[in-house]
Design a protein around this motif. Structure first.
Motif, PDB file in Angstrom:
ATOM      1  N   ARG A  30       0.830  -1.202   0.000  1.00  0.00           N
ATOM      2  CA  ARG A  30       0.000   0.000   0.000  1.00  0.00           C
ATOM      3  C   ARG A  30       0.875   1.267   0.000  1.00  0.00           C
ATOM      4  O   ARG A  30       0.926   2.022   0.973  1.00  0.00           O
ATOM      5  CB  ARG A  30      -0.925  -0.048   1.209  1.00  0.00           C
ATOM      6  CG  ARG A  30      -2.109   0.890   1.137  1.00  0.00           C
ATOM      7  CD  ARG A  30      -3.011   0.690   2.325  1.00  0.00           C
ATOM      8  NE  ARG A  30      -3.816  -0.503   2.190  1.00  0.00           N
ATOM      9  CZ  ARG A  30      -4.980  -0.559   1.560  1.00  0.00           C
ATOM     10  NH1 ARG A  30      -5.462   0.515   0.965  1.00  0.00           N
ATOM     11  NH2 ARG A  30      -5.656  -1.689   1.497  1.00  0.00           N
ATOM     12  N   ASP A  32       1.087   4.628  -2.007  1.00  0.00           N
ATOM     13  CA  ASP A  32       0.173   5.355  -2.889  1.00  0.00           C
ATOM     14  C   ASP A  32       0.820   5.778  -4.207  1.00  0.00           C
ATOM     15  O   ASP A  32       0.224   5.636  -5.277  1.00  0.00           O
ATOM     16  CB  ASP A  32      -0.384   6.589  -2.165  1.00  0.00           C
ATOM     17  CG  ASP A  32      -1.330   6.205  -1.035  1.00  0.00           C
ATOM     18  OD1 ASP A  32      -1.638   4.990  -0.923  1.00  0.00           O
ATOM     19  OD2 ASP A  32      -1.747   7.093  -0.278  1.00  0.00           O
ATOM     20  N   GLU A 112      -7.460   9.091   0.128  1.00  0.00           N
ATOM     21  CA  GLU A 112      -7.738   7.953   0.998  1.00  0.00           C
ATOM     22  C   GLU A 112      -8.134   6.746   0.154  1.00  0.00           C
ATOM     23  O   GLU A 112      -8.760   6.892  -0.897  1.00  0.00           O
ATOM     24  CB  GLU A 112      -8.862   8.299   1.981  1.00  0.00           C
ATOM     25  CG  GLU A 112      -8.497   9.447   2.927  1.00  0.00           C
ATOM     26  CD  GLU A 112      -9.646   9.814   3.843  1.00  0.00           C
ATOM     27  OE1 GLU A 112     -10.722   9.200   3.706  1.00  0.00           O
ATOM     28  OE2 GLU A 112      -9.476  10.710   4.681  1.00  0.00           O
ATOM     29  N   ARG A 113      -7.772   5.564   0.644  1.00  0.00           N
ATOM     30  CA  ARG A 113      -8.083   4.309  -0.061  1.00  0.00           C
ATOM     31  C   ARG A 113      -7.658   4.382  -1.527  1.00  0.00           C
ATOM     32  O   ARG A 113      -8.413   4.010  -2.438  1.00  0.00           O
ATOM     33  CB  ARG A 113      -9.579   3.996   0.047  1.00  0.00           C
ATOM     34  CG  ARG A 113     -10.044   3.780   1.477  1.00  0.00           C
ATOM     35  CD  ARG A 113     -11.510   3.417   1.538  1.00  0.00           C
ATOM     36  NE  ARG A 113     -11.943   3.151   2.902  1.00  0.00           N
ATOM     37  CZ  ARG A 113     -13.202   2.895   3.255  1.00  0.00           C
ATOM     38  NH1 ARG A 113     -14.133   2.878   2.312  1.00  0.00           N
ATOM     39  NH2 ARG A 113     -13.511   2.651   4.496  1.00  0.00           N
ATOM     40  N   LYS A 115      -5.427   2.692  -3.154  1.00  0.00           N
ATOM     41  CA  LYS A 115      -5.297   1.372  -3.762  1.00  0.00           C
ATOM     42  C   LYS A 115      -6.653   0.857  -4.243  1.00  0.00           C
ATOM     43  O   LYS A 115      -6.793   0.405  -5.384  1.00  0.00           O
ATOM     44  CB  LYS A 115      -4.689   0.399  -2.744  1.00  0.00           C
ATOM     45  CG  LYS A 115      -4.442  -1.007  -3.271  1.00  0.00           C
ATOM     46  CD  LYS A 115      -3.725  -1.836  -2.204  1.00  0.00           C
ATOM     47  CE  LYS A 115      -3.514  -3.264  -2.658  1.00  0.00           C
ATOM     48  NZ  LYS A 115      -2.755  -4.053  -1.674  1.00  0.00           N
ATOM     49  N   GLU A 116      -7.665   0.960  -3.383  1.00  0.00           N
ATOM     50  CA  GLU A 116      -9.003   0.477  -3.743  1.00  0.00           C
ATOM     51  C   GLU A 116      -9.572   1.266  -4.917  1.00  0.00           C
ATOM     52  O   GLU A 116     -10.222   0.696  -5.805  1.00  0.00           O
ATOM     53  CB  GLU A 116      -9.952   0.582  -2.538  1.00  0.00           C
ATOM     54  CG  GLU A 116      -9.704  -0.432  -1.443  1.00  0.00           C
ATOM     55  CD  GLU A 116      -8.574  -0.021  -0.490  1.00  0.00           C
ATOM     56  OE1 GLU A 116      -7.904   1.009  -0.772  1.00  0.00           O
ATOM     57  OE2 GLU A 116      -8.359  -0.721   0.506  1.00  0.00           O
TER      58      GLU A 116
END
Length: 505
Positions: A30, A32, A112-113, A115-116
């Motif tokens: 993770r 970024d 935020e998030r 990766k998702e």
């Protein structure tokens, strides 16, 4: 490049390369910055590979190209049947063109998030390409529904204030409508023993499905309802403004640029392809709905105080042109419908990027919050004006060619259709230029606007390719129409036969 060795797998490669990239991101740590770089590389690689499709496309052949047909599941009889023609090819290239731009425009806006977010974006790309390349109805339906999940998650997780409401509304509207298409697909399988689009089309055309005439109208409506909600055609459009306003910028770009085209592509491929007589029979009320959509969408866009909602309603108007062109059953109309699909994907995608850039700086889409931005943001203002003129249909830019052809086809079908649709061109110029005037001219009413930064490097890399594409499409539309034309002639062949039967010997 050895085309003989690559051609059988090229469609599979283009379709599943983003999914492979998403799986790679799932396994990646993770970090970024690394996630963003890998996402950009994968999406650019997919675009580069997809260019093989138009480069080695035989424009004189009307059959499907790069076809692959392998048994997949024996019972029920499902095949892995993929291929493209001049209609689907450019929609695939449009998808692969816009996805790396979505990565670039999200480079600094997603914190935020991360990766998702990029995993969902790449999964979304595979699902969208699969819709346009599937020639097995089961496979088509699988990809059709597969687009819902990543888009709903992109809106629901990464959207704005009312994101969950918008995501649920989008998901429920489009999923419930798709159930009717599923019922029609299952009926066709039960009476033909295959999900293969080409086999079903030929069986229906030859009269080899005895019970088809009694069920044809219901089957047409089953497919049509799913496509009409996705377009969205008036009055099924109410999910769209909410989804657009709440979606993150990249979500809006893919939603307007590609996802809505699934509906118009479906009408052209399946409603006209499988049910030509029913398409002709129902064309009058479909065209009325399209005309209402053109005029209503433009008038509602005109009174929107929210920039993103204005662009969303402009999509309702522009997609009305596409439906009008498809159901005119003319060469010009269908060519124009395809061109409007592509032009709208480029110009409206860019408009949503530009709106997102303002939101990044001010966290609002309200037009009244801006004014006088041309002075502090000259590069942004020039880029915005160029895209606005393309969307409004200025000659020598991409919006003009498609709308001109659609109006030509509508006039050939019935003069009143062309006259009413032509007013949509006027309305679009009014709401787009009025929005531009309020945002960029006059006095700066909020002091914070004086210090707003102009376009950054990643923002230029996202917006300027759209501007370049809009110019090339407007100056040299024949590059696209050469491949579209034979596929359109093939799609219109059943209607020419019907006309000759009606005239008689």
């Amino acid at each position: 490049m050895n085309t003989d060795s690559l051609s059988p797998i090229i469609v599979t490669l283009v379709t599943f390369l983003p999914l492979a990239g998403a799986l790679l991101l799932m396994l990646a740590p993770r970090r970024d910055r690394d996630i963003r770089i890998v996402s950009l590389v994968i999406s650019l690689l997919t675009f580069a590979v997809s260019l093989h499709l138009p480069v080695y496309f035989h424009r004189e052949h009307t059959a499907f190209h790069y076809e692959i047909n392998r048994p997949w599941i024996s019972s029920p009889n499902i095949h892995y049947h993929m291929g493209i023609d001049g209609i689907s090819m450019w929609l695939v290239v449009l998808t692969t063109f816009l996805t790396p731009l979505c990565v670039l425009i999200s480079w600094k806006s997603i914190h935020e998030r991360v990766k998702e977010f990029f995993i969902l974006l790449l999964i979304m790309e595979t699902a969208l390409i699969g819709v346009f390349t599937s020639l097995d109805l089961f496979l088509f339906y699988f990809f059709w529904e597969a687009t819902l999940i990543p888009m709903a998650l992109l809106i629901g997780i990464f959207g704005h204030e009312r994101k969950v409401y918008a995501a649920v509304k989008f998901f429920m509207y489009t999923m419930i409508a798709s159930v009717f298409m599923l019922a029609a697909i299952l009926w066709l399988y039960a009476h033909t023993g295959t999900f293969d689009f080409v086999a079903i089309r030929d069986a229906i055309a030859s009269g080899a499905v005895p019970s088809f005439p009694a069920a044809a109208q219901w089957l047409f409506l089953g497919f049509f309802l799913a496509f009409a909600v996705k377009v969205p055609l008036f009055p099924f459009h109410t999910w769209l403004p909410d989804a657009h306003v709440e979606a993150p910028t990249a979500g809006s770009v893919l939603l307007a640029g590609v996802l809505l085209k699934m509906g118009t592509y479906g009408m052209l491929r399946f409603n006209l392809g499988l049910f030509p007589e029913q398409s002709r029979h129902n064309a009058w009320w479909v065209m009325i709905l399209a005309l209402i959509g053109i005029i209503y969408g433009a008038l509602v866009a005109m009174v929107q105080p929210n920039m993103k909602k204005l662009i969303a309603y402009s999509s309702v108007s522009h997609l009305g042109f596409v439906v009008l062109g498809i159901f005119s059953f003319t060469q010009a109309g269908l060519n124009g419908a395809m061109f409007v699909m592509l032009a709208h994907g480029i110009s409206t995608g860019a408009l949503f990027m530009l709106a997102g850039i303002l939101h990044e700086r001010r966290h609002t889409y309200e037009i009244s919050e801006f004014g006088g931005l041309a002075a502090p943001m000259p590069g942004y203002a020039a880029s915005y004006l160029f895209i606005v003129l393309a969307s409004a249909g200025l000659p020598l830019l991409n919006g003009f060619v498609g709308e001109f052809l659609v109006l030509n086809g509508a006039f050939q079908d019935r003069a009143i259709y062309g006259i009413l649709a032509a007013t949509g061109v006027i309305w679009s110029a009014i709401y787009l230029l009025w929005m531009y005037q309020r945002v960029f001219y006059g006095k700066v009413t909020h002091a914070v606007n004086n210090s707003m930064a102009d376009l950054g490097g990643f923002e230029k890399a996202a917006v300027w390719p759209c501007a370049a594409a809009a110019l090339v499409m407007g100056v040299a539309p024949i590059l696209w129409l050469n491949a579209i034309n034979p596929a359109v002639q093939s799609a219109l062949a059943p209607f020419a036969q019907m006309a000759s039967r009606m005239v008689g010997p």
